[in-house]
Structure formats: structure tokens, C-alpha cells
Scaffold this active site. Structure first.
Site, mmCIF file in Angstrom:
data_model
loop_
_atom_site.group_PDB
_atom_site.id
_atom_site.type_symbol
_atom_site.label_atom_id
_atom_site.label_comp_id
_atom_site.label_asym_id
_atom_site.label_seq_id
_atom_site.Cartn_x
_atom_site.Cartn_y
_atom_site.Cartn_z
ATOM 1 N N ARG A 40 66.621 17.156 37.587
ATOM 2 C CA ARG A 40 65.348 17.501 36.953
ATOM 3 C C ARG A 40 64.222 17.659 37.976
ATOM 4 O O ARG A 40 63.300 18.459 37.754
ATOM 5 C CB ARG A 40 64.973 16.433 35.933
ATOM 6 C CG ARG A 40 65.805 16.579 34.664
ATOM 7 C CD ARG A 40 65.528 15.479 33.688
ATOM 8 N NE ARG A 40 66.071 15.828 32.380
ATOM 9 C CZ ARG A 40 66.315 14.942 31.422
ATOM 10 N NH1 ARG A 40 66.059 13.665 31.623
ATOM 11 N NH2 ARG A 40 66.806 15.329 30.270
ATOM 12 N N LYS A 212 78.147 11.554 18.922
ATOM 13 C CA LYS A 212 77.688 11.386 17.540
ATOM 14 C C LYS A 212 77.633 12.680 16.759
ATOM 15 O O LYS A 212 76.936 13.608 17.137
ATOM 16 C CB LYS A 212 76.288 10.771 17.548
ATOM 17 C CG LYS A 212 76.264 9.270 17.671
ATOM 18 C CD LYS A 212 74.855 8.836 17.402
ATOM 19 C CE LYS A 212 74.675 7.356 17.294
ATOM 20 N NZ LYS A 212 73.239 7.056 17.369
ATOM 21 N N GLY A 365 72.373 16.524 28.459
ATOM 22 C CA GLY A 365 72.398 15.819 29.734
ATOM 23 C C GLY A 365 73.800 15.458 30.178
ATOM 24 O O GLY A 365 74.148 15.633 31.354
ATOM 25 N N GLY A 389 67.724 17.180 23.906
ATOM 26 C CA GLY A 389 67.099 17.021 22.592
ATOM 27 C C GLY A 389 66.267 18.231 22.205
ATOM 28 O O GLY A 389 66.330 18.709 21.072
HETATM 29 P P1 ADP Z 1 75.151 15.564 25.645
HETATM 30 O O1 ADP Z 1 74.294 14.584 26.440
HETATM 31 O O2 ADP Z 1 75.789 16.599 26.512
HETATM 32 O O3 ADP Z 1 74.401 16.147 24.477
HETATM 33 P P2 ADP Z 1 76.277 13.452 24.058
HETATM 34 O O4 ADP Z 1 75.210 12.542 24.534
HETATM 35 O O5 ADP Z 1 76.242 13.895 22.655
HETATM 36 O O6 ADP Z 1 76.374 14.742 25.007
HETATM 37 O O7 ADP Z 1 77.701 12.751 24.272
HETATM 38 C C1 ADP Z 1 78.178 12.390 25.521
HETATM 39 C C2 ADP Z 1 79.086 11.210 25.455
HETATM 40 O O8 ADP Z 1 80.113 11.390 24.484
HETATM 41 C C3 ADP Z 1 79.807 10.976 26.769
HETATM 42 O O9 ADP Z 1 79.317 9.813 27.360
HETATM 43 C C4 ADP Z 1 81.273 10.867 26.389
HETATM 44 O O10 ADP Z 1 81.944 9.805 27.038
HETATM 45 C C5 ADP Z 1 81.205 10.611 24.900
HETATM 46 N N1 ADP Z 1 82.453 10.999 24.213
HETATM 47 C C6 ADP Z 1 83.074 12.191 24.249
HETATM 48 N N2 ADP Z 1 84.220 12.161 23.552
HETATM 49 C C7 ADP Z 1 84.335 10.913 23.063
HETATM 50 C C8 ADP Z 1 85.326 10.240 22.274
HETATM 51 N N3 ADP Z 1 86.413 10.883 21.854
HETATM 52 N N4 ADP Z 1 85.117 8.944 21.963
HETATM 53 C C9 ADP Z 1 84.002 8.310 22.397
HETATM 54 N N5 ADP Z 1 83.042 8.880 23.146
HETATM 55 C C10 ADP Z 1 83.207 10.167 23.483
HETATM 56 MG MG MG Z 2 73.688 12.534 25.989
#
Ligand code: ADP
Ligand code: MG
Length: 408
Positions: A40, A212, A365, A389
Site C-alpha cells: 500500500r 466468509k 487483501g 472492502g
Molecule cells: P480477501 O482478503 O482476499 O477478500 P478473505 O479475507 O475473504 O479474502 O479470506 C481469506 C482467508 O480465507 C484466508 O486467510 C484463507 O486461509 C481463508 N480460507 C480459504 N479457504 C478456507 C477454508 N476452506 N477453510 C477455512 N479458511 C479458508
Molecule cells: Mg481478507
């Protein structure tokens, strides 16, 4: 109304003029306060450099972490000031406070081309206040820092894309007080997002993962009518699988979202693609015992931590002829090598499509961090977004206050 850009401001001439810049310098720190990913900071350089080189007196405001509305040395921007100096190739002074006596004295002492970073804006509780008058008071103090000695107003450049979905003093209110412009980062992000929500080139594939499902339901709802395929992996796929009546063992599951997922599958079943196989583990650990199973055969007590190779193959096939791709959220727990193959495979398929001319965007992120951690080329994608976000809210069809205010 169109948004004024940094080049509009530069064309007006900024030599000797105070310019307040809201940047997103919210970088991750380790326990010793060392920056673990300067992404960033690097992304904030072009706007700051252009202003400093044009002779503006640049005052930068930004936040770091989540201090509780009061000074907390743990969240000082000191390491950021040092890293920013290095990246900019010119000294960046750090004020000892946000809009206090030190900030004021330093702002008054600026000469053309100087850059001053204010302390963590969230050390001031008014930044995130729900009370309009409180936020406005802080915004007035910020605007005061860039006012000329003769009372001429400074300018405001909004460049912190990661915070434009927040109605906060340094993002929103200050733009109501000063002539305002989008920095290069914000301008680029908005252009990219417009491309993802308007008639882009088709086929248009959306890849969603991460932990999530609740974070991303609104995006699915809004993009399902625009995209040709929505591929779902990561922790969120298990709520969808469970909504189909499949037993998901001890995988991540958001029970309160089951009905919504069922509804989405009914409505957009021909657009949504779920994994057909899963890497299941006996516990959440780098050295867990694993087996690859069909998506409807996850044993009791086992948790799915990645999509399997057959799913990667199918997702990659969908992606290979896409002309527009948006990817948000890793396909598995990529932080552990044993569960990184899904994310890597899908990312490589997107890079392949990009090589054949597709417009590809990575948002989020953790997804951006995955690209770097897995050693994939960042320039293999058309754009890596800095604001998770903010880009999600835009793709949900929401109005972003920090963008909206630039349009007036
Ligand atoms: P981003 O920051 O790219 O939007 P998120 O914050 O939504 O992504 O999710 C990222 C996290 O999701 C990672 O830390 C990863 O370990 C977790 N994750 C991915 N697949 C699974 C899974 N099957 N079970 C638990 N956690 C998971
Ligand atoms: Mg994230």
C-alpha cells in the site's frame, strides 16, 4: 458530474500550495513493528511524488490498524514514515500528533516540495465519529493545515481507495470543505470497477473464495446477472454445498446463511459453479493428514481446506476463454502449502486468460497476498486492487461516500 483528477489539479498549478492527501498506508506489521508487506505504501507513491515534484506543500493523512480514538504508540505511523521516505526518495517528516500543535507548526514550516505525514488519524476519535459535527470539526482542522498564509484554501486529494467506503472525516467531510480531486490510485480503481460492473467483454467470469460467505453474498447477488459464470471455492463453498444437502464434516459453515445460499442456487444455479472435489484435513494445521474426496463425500469430523485438482481443472477450463475476470478470495488455506494448490491453480488459469487478452482484476487483501506468497507474477493480472472492502461494496452496487463526495 465527472470527478476532477490529479492532472486537473497539476494543471491548475500547485507550486507553493498546501495539498492534503488522504492515502491508504495501512500496512501489516509484525510483532516487532516491521512492515511485512509495503504494497500500500508503494501504491501511494505516484500521487505523492507528482505533487511533491510539482512543488506542492504536501500534508498526508492516513490510518494504521485500529487504535481506540486516542494516541497509542503501538499504532504510530513512524515505521510507515521511514518506508515512505525510502520509496519516495525524499524525506517525509512525521508529526507528533494528528492536528495538534506539532502538526500545525510543521505544516506552517513546509517549503515547496516538502512532505509531512500526520500521525495516525484514528488517534483522533472524531475521525470515525457518527456525529456529523464532530467529524466536520476534525475535517476543518485538517483543512486548516493546508490553508495558505493569506487564507487561500488548500486542495484535497483523495487517494486512499481502501477507505472510500467509509464516511470518515479525512475521507468524506474534508472533501466537502476543500476543492477535491481523485488521486491516481482512486481514479484507476474506479475505472477498473466501472469496467467490472458495466458491459465489459464477455465471457465474464467471477471467482469467489475466502472464509466468509456472508461477506460476499451481496456481490454474488449483484454480479449474477452480469457474469456468465461465478466460480465459488474457499471456506465459503461449504455453506453452498451444505445448502445442496451435502454433509460438509467440520468444514467452515455459516448456518444462518444456508437459506440465502439455497435461494441463490435456485435463482442462479446455471451461473454458479461449486467444487466437485475437496482436500479434507483432520485438523486445521500445516502438517494435518489430508485426503482428496468428492465434494459430497467429506467424512464426518474432517474439514475441507482446499478445492481438489478436478475442481481446479474445471474452474480453469471456464476461465481459459474468459475475457473479463474478477477474483476475490483464496480457494483454500493458501497460507499452508498443503492447501495452496487450489488458489495457485485458479490464479494460474487467470494469468493464462490475461495472457490471451482478458481483463483480469484481483480484489481483496488476502488474495493479493496469496499472489505474492505463491510466487506468481503480479503483472500477470491486469489490475490488483488495494481495497478489499471498498471494491466489494462497489461491486455490491452500493454508493461509496468517499467517491460520491468527489463527484459534487
Ligand atoms: P480477501 O482478503 O482476499 O477478500 P478473505 O479475507 O475473504 O479474502 O479470506 C481469506 C482467508 O480465507 C484466508 O486467510 C484463507 O486461509 C481463508 N480460507 C480459504 N479457504 C478456507 C477454508 N476452506 N477453510 C477455512 N479458511 C479458508
Ligand atoms: Mg481478507
Amino acid at each position: 458530474m465527472a470527478i476532477n483528477s490529479l492532472s486537473d489539479l497539476l494543471a491548475e498549478g500547485v507550486e507553493g500550495r498546501g495539498v492534503l492527501v488522504r492515502s491508504d498506508l495501512n500496512v501489516p506489521l509484525d510483532d516487532n513493528g516491521n512492515i511485512t508487506d509495503p504494497g500500500r505504501i508503494i501504491a501511494s507513491v505516484p500521487t505523492l511524488k507528482a505533487l511533491a515534484e510539482a512543488g506542492a506543500k504536501v500534508v498526508v493523512t492516513a490510518h494504521l490498524g485500529r487504535p481506540k480514538g486516542e494516541p497509542d504508540p503501538k499504532f504510530s505511523l513512524a515505521p510507515v514514515a521511514a518506508a515512505l521516505s525510502e520509496q519516495l526518495g525524499r524525506h517525509v517528516q512525521l508529526a507528533g500528533d494528528v492536528v495538534g500543535t506539532d502538526a500545525l507548526a510543521r505544516a506552517e514550516g513546509l517549503t515547496d516540495g516538502d512532505v509531512l505525514l500526520l500521525e495516525n488519524i484514528r488517534f483522533d476519535a472524531r475521525e470515525t465519529s457518527k456525529d456529523d459535527a464532530e467529524r466536520l470539526a476534525l475535517a476543518k482542522a485538517l483543512a486548516g493545515l493546508v490553508e495558505g498564509a493569506d487564507g487561500t484554501p488548500g486542495a484535497f486529494v483523495s487517494d486512499g481507495f481502501g477507505v472510500v467506503h467509509r464516511k470518515q472525516a479525512s475521507v468524506y467531510d474534508v472533501a466537502t470543505l476543500l476543492p477535491h480531486y481523485a488521486g491516481t490510485l482512486v481514479a484507476t480503481e474506479v475505472k477498473v470497477l466501472e469496467q467490472l460492473t458495466s458491459a465489459g467483454e464477455r465471457p465474464y467470469a467471477v471467482v469467489l473464495g475466502g472464509s466468509k460467505v456472508s461477506d460476499k453474498l451481496a456481490v454474488i447477488e449483484n454480479l449474477a446477472t452480469k457474469a456468465d459464470s461465478i466460480v465459488i471455492g474457499g471456506g465459503m463453498c461449504f455453506t453452498f454445498l451444505a445448502a445442496q444437502g451435502v454433509s460438509v464434516g467440520s468444514s467452515l459453515l455459516q448456518e444462518e446463511m444456508l437459506d440465502t445460499c439455497r435461494h441463490l442456487l435456485e435463482k442462479y444455479g446455471d451461473v454458479i459453479h461449486l467444487p466437485v472435489d475437496i482436500v479434507a484435513a483432520d485438523r486445521f494445521a500445516a502438517d494435518a493428514n489430508t485426503e482428496t474426496v468428492a465434494a459430497d463425500q467429506i467424512p464426518d469430523g474432517k474439514m475441507g481446506l482446499d478445492i481438489g485438482p478436478e475442481s481446479v481443472k474445471r474452474f480453469a477450463a471456464l476461465l481459459s476463454n474468459a475475457k473479463t475476470v474478477f477474483w476475490n478470495g483464496p480457494m483454500g488455506v493458501f497460507e499452508f502449502e498443503a492447501f495452496a494448490a487450489g488458489t495457485k491453480g485458479v490464479a494460474e488459469a487467470i494469468i493464462g486468460a490475461t495472457g490471451k487478452g482478458a481483463f483480469s482484476v484481483v480484489g481483496g487483501g488476502d488474495s493479493a497476498a496469496a499472489v505474492r506468497l505463491l510466487g506468481l507474477p503480479e503483472d500477470g493480472f491486469s489490475h490488483i486492487s488495494t481495497g478489499g472492502g471498498a471494491s466489494l461494496e462497489y461491486l455490491e452496487g452500493k454508493t461509496l461516500p468517499g467517491i460520491d463526495v468527489l463527484e459534487s
